[in-house]
Design an enzyme around this catalytic site. Structure first.
Site, PDB file in Angstrom:
ATOM      1  N   ARG A  50      -1.605  -4.995  -0.216  1.00 28.33           N
ATOM      2  CA  ARG A  50      -2.328  -3.722  -0.178  1.00 28.33           C
ATOM      3  C   ARG A  50      -1.367  -2.595   0.179  1.00 28.33           C
ATOM      4  O   ARG A  50      -0.497  -2.777   1.009  1.00 28.33           O
ATOM      5  CB  ARG A  50      -3.423  -3.803   0.897  1.00 28.33           C
ATOM      6  CG  ARG A  50      -4.742  -4.264   0.360  1.00 28.33           C
ATOM      7  CD  ARG A  50      -5.671  -4.680   1.450  1.00 28.33           C
ATOM      8  NE  ARG A  50      -5.796  -3.709   2.545  1.00 28.33           N
ATOM      9  CZ  ARG A  50      -6.629  -3.882   3.553  1.00 28.33           C
ATOM     10  NH1 ARG A  50      -7.388  -4.957   3.614  1.00 28.33           N
ATOM     11  NH2 ARG A  50      -6.707  -2.989   4.507  1.00 28.33           N
ATOM     12  N   ARG A  75      -2.093   2.299  11.388  1.00 25.71           N
ATOM     13  CA  ARG A  75      -3.447   1.728  11.446  1.00 25.71           C
ATOM     14  C   ARG A  75      -3.741   1.166  12.836  1.00 25.71           C
ATOM     15  O   ARG A  75      -4.854   1.276  13.331  1.00 25.71           O
ATOM     16  CB  ARG A  75      -3.604   0.640  10.400  1.00 25.71           C
ATOM     17  CG  ARG A  75      -3.768   1.220   9.020  1.00 25.71           C
ATOM     18  CD  ARG A  75      -3.590   0.172   7.962  1.00 25.71           C
ATOM     19  NE  ARG A  75      -4.677  -0.772   7.940  1.00 25.71           N
ATOM     20  CZ  ARG A  75      -4.586  -1.970   7.384  1.00 25.71           C
ATOM     21  NH1 ARG A  75      -3.447  -2.355   6.832  1.00 25.71           N
ATOM     22  NH2 ARG A  75      -5.618  -2.774   7.377  1.00 25.71           N
ATOM     23  N   LYS A 116     -11.332 -10.385  11.013  1.00 23.77           N
ATOM     24  CA  LYS A 116     -12.768 -10.079  10.975  1.00 23.77           C
ATOM     25  C   LYS A 116     -13.383 -10.466   9.648  1.00 23.77           C
ATOM     26  O   LYS A 116     -14.447 -11.043   9.599  1.00 23.77           O
ATOM     27  CB  LYS A 116     -13.052  -8.573  11.088  1.00 23.77           C
ATOM     28  CG  LYS A 116     -12.439  -7.819  12.187  1.00 23.77           C
ATOM     29  CD  LYS A 116     -12.943  -6.368  12.162  1.00 23.77           C
ATOM     30  CE  LYS A 116     -12.332  -5.496  11.079  1.00 23.77           C
ATOM     31  NZ  LYS A 116     -10.915  -5.272  11.154  1.00 23.77           N
ATOM     32  N   ARG A 120      -0.295 -10.729   4.331  1.00 20.50           N
ATOM     33  CA  ARG A 120      -1.616 -10.596   3.721  1.00 20.50           C
ATOM     34  C   ARG A 120      -1.516 -10.238   2.240  1.00 20.50           C
ATOM     35  O   ARG A 120      -0.671  -9.447   1.821  1.00 20.50           O
ATOM     36  CB  ARG A 120      -2.408  -9.536   4.470  1.00 20.50           C
ATOM     37  CG  ARG A 120      -3.848  -9.482   4.010  1.00 20.50           C
ATOM     38  CD  ARG A 120      -4.739  -9.094   5.103  1.00 20.50           C
ATOM     39  NE  ARG A 120      -4.634  -7.672   5.379  1.00 20.50           N
ATOM     40  CZ  ARG A 120      -5.518  -7.023   6.118  1.00 20.50           C
ATOM     41  NH1 ARG A 120      -6.539  -7.671   6.641  1.00 20.50           N
ATOM     42  NH2 ARG A 120      -5.383  -5.750   6.348  1.00 20.50           N
ATOM     43  N   ARG A 147     -16.479   2.002  13.022  1.00 26.02           N
ATOM     44  CA  ARG A 147     -15.086   2.039  13.444  1.00 26.02           C
ATOM     45  C   ARG A 147     -14.819   3.235  14.357  1.00 26.02           C
ATOM     46  O   ARG A 147     -13.699   3.414  14.822  1.00 26.02           O
ATOM     47  CB  ARG A 147     -14.224   2.188  12.200  1.00 26.02           C
ATOM     48  CG  ARG A 147     -13.265   1.050  11.955  1.00 26.02           C
ATOM     49  CD  ARG A 147     -12.537   1.397  10.669  1.00 26.02           C
ATOM     50  NE  ARG A 147     -11.419   0.566  10.417  1.00 26.02           N
ATOM     51  CZ  ARG A 147     -11.438  -0.507   9.622  1.00 26.02           C
ATOM     52  NH1 ARG A 147     -12.570  -0.910   9.085  1.00 26.02           N
ATOM     53  NH2 ARG A 147     -10.342  -1.163   9.387  1.00 26.02           N
TER      54      ARG A 147
HETATM   55  P1  ADP Z   1      -8.623  -3.728   8.035  1.00 23.13           P
HETATM   56  O1  ADP Z   1      -9.761  -4.243   8.842  1.00 23.13           O
HETATM   57  O2  ADP Z   1      -7.650  -4.761   7.720  1.00 23.13           O
HETATM   58  O3  ADP Z   1      -8.023  -2.472   8.569  1.00 23.13           O
HETATM   59  P2  ADP Z   1     -10.422  -2.694   6.005  1.00 23.13           P
HETATM   60  O4  ADP Z   1     -10.440  -3.278   4.655  1.00 23.13           O
HETATM   61  O5  ADP Z   1     -11.572  -2.916   6.892  1.00 23.13           O
HETATM   62  O6  ADP Z   1      -9.095  -3.270   6.632  1.00 23.13           O
HETATM   63  O7  ADP Z   1     -10.170  -1.107   5.924  1.00 23.13           O
HETATM   64  C1  ADP Z   1      -9.155  -0.529   5.163  1.00 23.13           C
HETATM   65  C2  ADP Z   1      -9.148   0.971   5.326  1.00 23.13           C
HETATM   66  O8  ADP Z   1     -10.378   1.513   4.846  1.00 23.13           O
HETATM   67  C3  ADP Z   1      -9.034   1.480   6.755  1.00 23.13           C
HETATM   68  O9  ADP Z   1      -7.710   1.559   7.204  1.00 23.13           O
HETATM   69  C4  ADP Z   1      -9.691   2.868   6.635  1.00 23.13           C
HETATM   70  O10 ADP Z   1      -8.827   3.809   6.063  1.00 23.13           O
HETATM   71  C5  ADP Z   1     -10.803   2.612   5.646  1.00 23.13           C
HETATM   72  N1  ADP Z   1     -12.069   2.248   6.324  1.00 23.13           N
HETATM   73  C6  ADP Z   1     -12.729   1.050   6.253  1.00 23.13           C
HETATM   74  N2  ADP Z   1     -13.840   1.064   6.994  1.00 23.13           N
HETATM   75  C7  ADP Z   1     -13.901   2.290   7.580  1.00 23.13           C
HETATM   76  C8  ADP Z   1     -14.800   2.931   8.481  1.00 23.13           C
HETATM   77  N3  ADP Z   1     -15.885   2.296   8.966  1.00 23.13           N
HETATM   78  N4  ADP Z   1     -14.537   4.218   8.854  1.00 23.13           N
HETATM   79  C9  ADP Z   1     -13.462   4.862   8.398  1.00 23.13           C
HETATM   80  N5  ADP Z   1     -12.561   4.334   7.552  1.00 23.13           N
HETATM   81  C10 ADP Z   1     -12.769   3.055   7.140  1.00 23.13           C
END
Ligand code: ADP
Ligand code: ZN
Length: 215
Positions: A157, A168, A13, A123, A88
């Site tokens: 990460r 996740r 994404k 990654r 999310r």
């Molecule tokens: P990815 O899409 O690879 O999971 P992100 O960088 O988007 O990675 O998100 C990393 C972490 O940040 C998620 O696993 C979550 O803990 C938190 N996070 C990010 N965006 C949200 C959201 N909209 N609501 C809740 N937690 C979030």
């Protein structure tokens, strides 16, 4: 134009959101990047968020909603924006709706779980600027240094460690996947099947946007 990118963690994404951001000249807003910044800055919110992120859980809705709320009022959003990683959960999507934020298009990048697990192990991220790479699919031109800012040394990460990746994915299936239905019912969901080559996924993504504009 206001666009949301949906998809499992590691589906690509962020990469597509950045491509579209450059092409359409509108900002790409990632709650993940903003949360990692807060963690790096050791703010009160960042320290709280870190506990959830390190476990592969979602940060509570009220926290991410307040981050997004502040971000969307910035002047660079007035001609449109791309949301990468928000909403999310269904309550987050309902928040956008209640606030009168109009979403034109939701692009779901579809990648099977097995592929996700394989991808996340490769990654890497830049701790300085947040840029994201993959050792095979999207390597930095500077090896283990960041070619975007030129100064960060790329790291894995915390939440890309194998144990965390599984939780996740589970979180994604339970809490985020229902958003596909939420937006499909509104008739604005388009699916892009994630391809082996990033460039192929990019082409499919641009096609979806072109079709939207012509419709
Ligand atoms: P990815 O899409 O690879 O999971 P992100 O960088 O988007 O990675 O998100 C990393 C972490 O940040 C998620 O696993 C979550 O803990 C938190 N996070 C990010 N965006 C949200 C959201 N909209 N609501 C809740 N937690 C979030
Ligand atoms: Zn960097």
């Amino acid at each position: 134009m206001n666009i949301i990118f949906l998809g499992a963690p590691g589906a690509g994404k962020g990469t597509q959101a950045d491509n579209v951001s450059t092409e359409l000249n509108i900002p790409s807003i990632s709650t993940g990047v903003m949360l990692r910044e807060a963690v790096a800055d050791k703010t009160v919110m960042g320290l709280k968020a870190k506990e959830y992120m390190d476990k592969g859980a979602l940060v509570p809705d009220d926290v991410v909603i307040s981050i997004i709320k502040e971000r969307l009022v910035k002047p660079d959003c007035k001609n449109g924006f791309i949301l990468d990683g928000f909403p999310r959960t269904v309550p987050q999507a309902e928040y956008l709706e209640k606030s009168g934020v109009v979403i034109d298009l939701v692009i779901d990048i579809d990648v099977p779980d097995e592929k996700i697990i394989e991808r996340m192990s490769g990654r890497r991220v830049c701790p300085d600027c947040g840029a994201s790479y993959h050792v095979v699919y999207k390597p930095s031109k500077k090896g283990d240094m960041c070619d975007k800012c030129g100064k960060g040394k790329l790291i894995v990460r915390n939440d890309d460690k194998p144990e965390v990746v599984l939780s996740r994915l589970q979180t994604y299936h339970e809490q985020t996947k229902p958003l596909k239905d939420f937006y499909a019912k509104k008739g604005i969901l388009k699916t892009v099947i994630g391809q082996e080559e990033v460039a192929d996924t990019t082409n499919l993504t641009f096609e979806v946007i072109k079709n939207f504009k012509n419709s």
